[in-house]
Design an enzyme around this catalytic site. Structure first.
Site, PDB file in Angstrom:
ATOM      1  N   HIS A  32       0.963  -1.388   0.220  1.00 17.67           N
ATOM      2  CA  HIS A  32       0.097  -0.015   0.010  1.00 17.67           C
ATOM      3  C   HIS A  32       0.897   0.943  -0.147  1.00 17.67           C
ATOM      4  O   HIS A  32       0.372   2.300   0.425  1.00 17.67           O
ATOM      5  CB  HIS A  32      -0.931   0.199   1.158  1.00 17.67           C
ATOM      6  CG  HIS A  32      -1.941  -0.923   1.325  1.00 17.67           C
ATOM      7  ND1 HIS A  32      -3.246  -0.916   0.371  1.00 17.67           N
ATOM      8  CD2 HIS A  32      -1.944  -2.376   1.577  1.00 17.67           C
ATOM      9  CE1 HIS A  32      -3.804  -1.897   0.406  1.00 17.67           C
ATOM     10  NE2 HIS A  32      -3.126  -2.992   1.167  1.00 17.67           N
ATOM     11  N   THR A  33       2.150   1.115  -0.358  1.00 21.93           N
ATOM     12  CA  THR A  33       2.899   2.427  -0.725  1.00 21.93           C
ATOM     13  C   THR A  33       3.035   2.878  -2.057  1.00 21.93           C
ATOM     14  O   THR A  33       3.098   4.029  -2.282  1.00 21.93           O
ATOM     15  CB  THR A  33       4.290   1.928  -0.216  1.00 21.93           C
ATOM     16  OG1 THR A  33       4.664   0.694  -0.913  1.00 21.93           O
ATOM     17  CG2 THR A  33       4.516   1.621   1.361  1.00 21.93           C
ATOM     18  N   GLY A 119      -7.379 -13.539  -7.356  1.00 26.90           N
ATOM     19  CA  GLY A 119      -8.111 -13.260  -6.079  1.00 26.90           C
ATOM     20  C   GLY A 119      -7.068 -13.497  -5.055  1.00 26.90           C
ATOM     21  O   GLY A 119      -7.445 -13.384  -3.945  1.00 26.90           O
ATOM     22  N   LEU A 122      -1.603 -11.727  -6.112  1.00 27.13           N
ATOM     23  CA  LEU A 122      -0.540 -11.931  -6.928  1.00 27.13           C
ATOM     24  C   LEU A 122      -0.382 -11.481  -8.426  1.00 27.13           C
ATOM     25  O   LEU A 122       0.258 -11.910  -9.139  1.00 27.13           O
ATOM     26  CB  LEU A 122      -0.130 -13.553  -7.182  1.00 27.13           C
ATOM     27  CG  LEU A 122      -0.006 -14.274  -5.706  1.00 27.13           C
ATOM     28  CD1 LEU A 122      -0.024 -15.729  -5.795  1.00 27.13           C
ATOM     29  CD2 LEU A 122       1.302 -13.809  -4.883  1.00 27.13           C
ATOM     30  N   ASP A 169       2.176  -3.529  -9.804  1.00 23.71           N
ATOM     31  CA  ASP A 169       1.912  -4.701 -10.207  1.00 23.71           C
ATOM     32  C   ASP A 169       2.410  -4.927 -11.857  1.00 23.71           C
ATOM     33  O   ASP A 169       2.962  -5.975 -12.071  1.00 23.71           O
ATOM     34  CB  ASP A 169       0.478  -4.911 -10.064  1.00 23.71           C
ATOM     35  CG  ASP A 169      -0.217  -5.175  -8.815  1.00 23.71           C
ATOM     36  OD1 ASP A 169       0.762  -5.191  -7.990  1.00 23.71           O
ATOM     37  OD2 ASP A 169      -1.307  -5.297  -8.335  1.00 23.71           O
TER      38      ASP A 169
END
Length: 368
Positions: A32-33, A119, A122, A169
């Site tokens: 969450h950075t 979900g 990854l 991602d």
């Protein structure tokens, strides 16, 4: 791949012209950075999405996925993309972004096959986007380097699909490998591969609890960070240092704890990079443990099944650290284990997890 080609020809009546692939990713540390302009440290995993593609006359796109039941071919027309078509939105998002950037496309047929679990935290969606973009880049000679390609995938997911993800991602799927951590500054996009110490190996286990980023608590967390940054007078939480945490803790609940997680998680990523360079395995493991505690308590993105998996992994004598990986609210854990011990550790953890939770965990790394 010969079998894939035969399936493609049976579906679309011609052989594929282009093949491409892209891996899923596991985030070693730095959660969450990315959407806060910070630092991340992902790696590629063996699971990947494969694409076969053939240009066609006209402007129709026909798409098929081996991972969906029924074998239906979905289609749309370039320039007439419309949201709300499920998995096809990721394909539509890619062509919308490419057209908006001035890349000329014709219609095409595309078939997807993936063993990146949905979900599980990854990046199955990023693997789809990056593999498709690689295929289109080759088929149409698009001038996209690997970073620009990743950014196009992120914009497709955030702007068209509506999932408020950061850029980690897609960058990981485009740039990472399976033996090095990819240190990324998500603000500047500077990146560097840093090898894992040979004394350790990764263990990645899916909890069997799925999550979705297009709505729900993930979106809430991002909004909380944006509000906190505004109240603290900075553009992004990346602009804060650990010295700012006491000031942040005066914000209304739960904003202070959200800030504390992001700021200290950024610091942990930088410490992890130095630990990797030194080969400091115990230090790296301690950072993973601290990251999980922060995600659980300050960012509140863990769930009981994930906490159980982390506890079971830490109880193994060959594990030096473990944490939730990915956006949270389910998904997977990543653990660092002594080299050569990963398969045994993973098997024992999954067996104990099934016994205590009633859920079937899945060992993703090391791959059996």
């Amino acid at each position: 791949m010969a079998g894939d080609a035969r399936t493609f020809e049976a579906l679309f009546g011609s052989a594929p012209a282009v093949r491409a692939r892209a891996p899923g990713r596991v985030n070693l540390i730095g959660e969450h950075t990315d959407y806060n302009g910070g630092y991340v440290l992902p790696m590629a995993i063996p699971q990947e999405t494969r694409v076969e593609l053939a240009p066609r006359d006209g402007r129709e796109v026909r798409a098929w996925s081996a991972n969906l039941p029924g074998g239906r071919i979905d289609s749309y027309v370039l320039g007439e993309e419309r949201r709300g078509r499920g998995w096809l939105d990721y394909v539509q998002g890619v062509t919308v972004v490419l057209a908006g950037d001035g890349h000329a496309l014709r219609g095409f047929d595309v078939a997807f096959r993936s063993d990146v679990p949905l979900g599980s935290g990854l990046s199955s969606s990023a693997a789809l986007e990056v593999s498709l973009l690689r295929g289109l880049r080759e088929a149409y000679g698009l001038r996209l380097d690997d970073v620009a390609l990743a950014l196009a995938g992120q914009r497709a997911e955030a702007g068209f699909v509506g999932a408020p993800v950061g850029v980690m991602d897609q960058l990981a799927s485009s740039l990472a490998d399976a033996r090095s951590a990819l240190f990324i500054d998500t603000r500047t996009l500077a990146h560097e591969r840093i090898p894992l110490p040979p004394a350790v190996e990764l263990v990645v286990i899916s909890s069997g609890v799925s999550h979705a980023h297009a709505g729900g608590d993930y979106r809430v967390r991002r909004a909380e960070c944006e509000r906190a940054a505004d109240l603290l007078g900075v553009n992004q939480l990346r602009d804060l240092s650990p010295a700012d945490v006491p000031r942040a803790m005066s914000l209304p609940e739960p904003l202070g704890r959200r800030v504390r997680h992001v700021v200290l998680e950024n610091a942990r990523v930088l410490e992890a990079v130095e630990a990797l360079r030194r080969g400091d395995v115990p230090g790296l493991g301690a950072l993973l443990d601290a990251s999980h505690a922060s995600q659980r308590d300050d960012y509140e993105v863990s769930v009981p099944e994930i906490d159980l998996l982390v506890d079971l992994a830490r109880a193994e004598r060959d594990v030096v650290g473990a944490r939730l990986t990915g956006g949270g609210f389910g998904g997977s854990i990543v653990a660092l284990a002594r080299a050569g011990s990963g398969a045994g550790v993973a098997a024992r953890v999954v067996e104990a997890y099934a016994r205590r939770s009633g859920r079937a965990g899945r060992v993703l790394v090391p791959r059996g």
